[in-house]
Design an enzyme around this catalytic site. Structure first.
Site, PDB file in Angstrom:
ATOM      1  N   ALA A  41       0.798  -1.234   0.000  1.00 40.83           N
ATOM      2  CA  ALA A  41       0.000   0.000   0.000  1.00 40.83           C
ATOM      3  C   ALA A  41       0.825   1.276   0.000  1.00 40.83           C
ATOM      4  CB  ALA A  41      -0.939   0.007   1.218  1.00 40.83           C
TER       5      ALA A  41
ATOM      6  N   VAL B 289       2.835   2.549  -2.507  1.00 34.14           N
ATOM      7  CA  VAL B 289       2.928   3.259  -3.787  1.00 34.14           C
ATOM      8  C   VAL B 289       1.951   2.663  -4.788  1.00 34.14           C
ATOM      9  CG1 VAL B 289       5.365   3.899  -3.520  1.00 34.14           C
ATOM     10  CG2 VAL B 289       4.778   1.731  -4.603  1.00 34.14           C
TER      11      VAL B 289
ATOM     12  N   ILE C  19      -0.679   1.224  -7.343  1.00 36.52           N
ATOM     13  CA  ILE C  19      -2.053   0.726  -7.265  1.00 36.52           C
ATOM     14  C   ILE C  19      -2.486   0.541  -5.820  1.00 36.52           C
ATOM     15  CG2 ILE C  19      -3.546  -1.239  -7.815  1.00 36.52           C
ATOM     16  CD1 ILE C  19      -1.853  -1.633 -10.362  1.00 36.52           C
TER      17      ILE C  19
ATOM     18  N   ARG D 230       6.842  -2.614   3.267  1.00 32.37           N
ATOM     19  CA  ARG D 230       8.107  -2.490   3.990  1.00 32.37           C
ATOM     20  C   ARG D 230       8.406  -1.024   4.308  1.00 32.37           C
ATOM     21  NH1 ARG D 230      12.190  -5.616   0.169  1.00 32.37           N
ATOM     22  NH2 ARG D 230      10.965  -4.382  -1.316  1.00 32.37           N
TER      23      ARG D 230
ATOM     24  N   LEU E 131       6.449  -8.951   3.271  1.00 35.67           N
ATOM     25  CA  LEU E 131       5.586 -10.057   2.873  1.00 35.67           C
ATOM     26  C   LEU E 131       6.348 -11.296   2.427  1.00 35.67           C
ATOM     27  CD1 LEU E 131       2.933  -7.952   0.971  1.00 35.67           C
ATOM     28  CD2 LEU E 131       2.523  -9.225   3.081  1.00 35.67           C
TER      29      LEU E 131
ATOM     30  N   TYR F  82       7.742 -13.775 -14.132  1.00 31.13           N
ATOM     31  CA  TYR F  82       6.650 -12.993 -13.521  1.00 31.13           C
ATOM     32  C   TYR F  82       5.300 -13.489 -14.023  1.00 31.13           C
ATOM     33  CZ  TYR F  82       3.533  -8.948 -12.901  1.00 31.13           C
ATOM     34  OH  TYR F  82       2.478  -8.129 -12.599  1.00 31.13           O
TER      35      TYR F  82
END
Length: 254
Positions: free
Chosen positions: A14, A16, A18, A38, A66, A161
């Site tokens: 949360a 930066v 989206i 972080r 995370l 990814y």
């Protein structure tokens, strides 16, 4: 969104992009949002801005790496102690390293798996257990996926990814099936945006700013608020409506 006013949402990643935009939008609509990352300093700044703007909700910053399960579990324990539990879980955190399949670093692959797949799964499990123990049967788990979770683009730097995002597609559908088997009314949704104008490309192409700029040249990219609006659309759906996957992308440049 009226039924969500005063209720608790967890938004991962949360600080930066989206995630930050989703967190602020939910606060604007009256939710109590635990925003984790972080870099807690950026979330603290967002929280102050929300307060100054007079938003009816509140943003609660929480420092969490995370990639470490013990920190995720500690976060959920703190949310239980301080806010009773989670009603909405938005698994937004994700990252990409430019590590190709033929020559990439194992450390980069592991980091993507840890954050994009395992952290999402741990947060989902803990959010569900939080809802279940409080008899919350109208909760919602939203995974911020990607169009890379539905097709393999011919860009080698995105291939690993992409594999993690295919996993998110499968995990969301598997979650929906397990919830149905439990006769639960908790809903599970994937939101799969295409290219979004955030720091993502700059981080992916950190050694080549020109490539980062070129990533936005062919299409008018989505903006973070477009994804946040998709989140509120999904949350606003009537309880009997299950929205499985929202796929969205920008338009071609003229």
């Amino acid at each position: 969104m009226e039924r969500w006013r005063g209720r608790v949402a967890l938004v991962t990643g949360a600080s930066v992009g989206i995630g930050a935009t989703i967190a602020v939008e939910l606060v604007r609509l009256g939710m109590k949002v635990v925003g984790c990352a972080r870099d807690i300093g950026k979330i603290q700044k967002l929280a102050a801005e929300c307060q100054s703007a007079g938003h009816p909700g509140v943003l609660v910053p929480f420092k969490c790496d995370l990639s470490k399960e013990e920190e995720i579990l500690s976060m959920f324990a703190a949310i239980k102690e301080q806010h009773k539990g989670v009603d909405v879980c938005i698994n937004n955190a994700g990252l990409a390293h430019a590590d190709l399949l033929l020559s990439g670093k194992t450390s980069g692959w592991k980091n993507m798996m840890d954050v994009n797949v395992l952290a999402l799964s741990i947060c989902t499990r803990e959010a569900y257990q939080s809802m279940k123990e409080r008899n919350v049967d109208d909760g919602h788990i939203i995974n911020i996926n990607s169009m890379c979770g539905h097709r393999v683009f011919p860009k080698a730097v995105l291939h690993f990814y992409t594999a993690t995002k295919y996993a998110v597609t499968a995990l969301t559908e598997g979650l929906r099936q397990e919830l149905r088997a439990e006769n639960s009314h908790i809903r599970a949704t994937c939101i799969s945006p295409g290219l979004v104008e955030t720091e993502f490309a700059l981080r992916l192409y950190s050694n080549s700013p020109d490539k980062a700029s070129a990533a936005y040249s062919a299409y008018k990219p989505l903006e973070a608020i477009d994804v946040a609006n998709a989140v509120t659309y999904v949350l606003s759906a009537p309880p009997h409506v299950q929205i499985g996957d929202v796929q969205m992308q920008g338009t071609e440049q003229a």
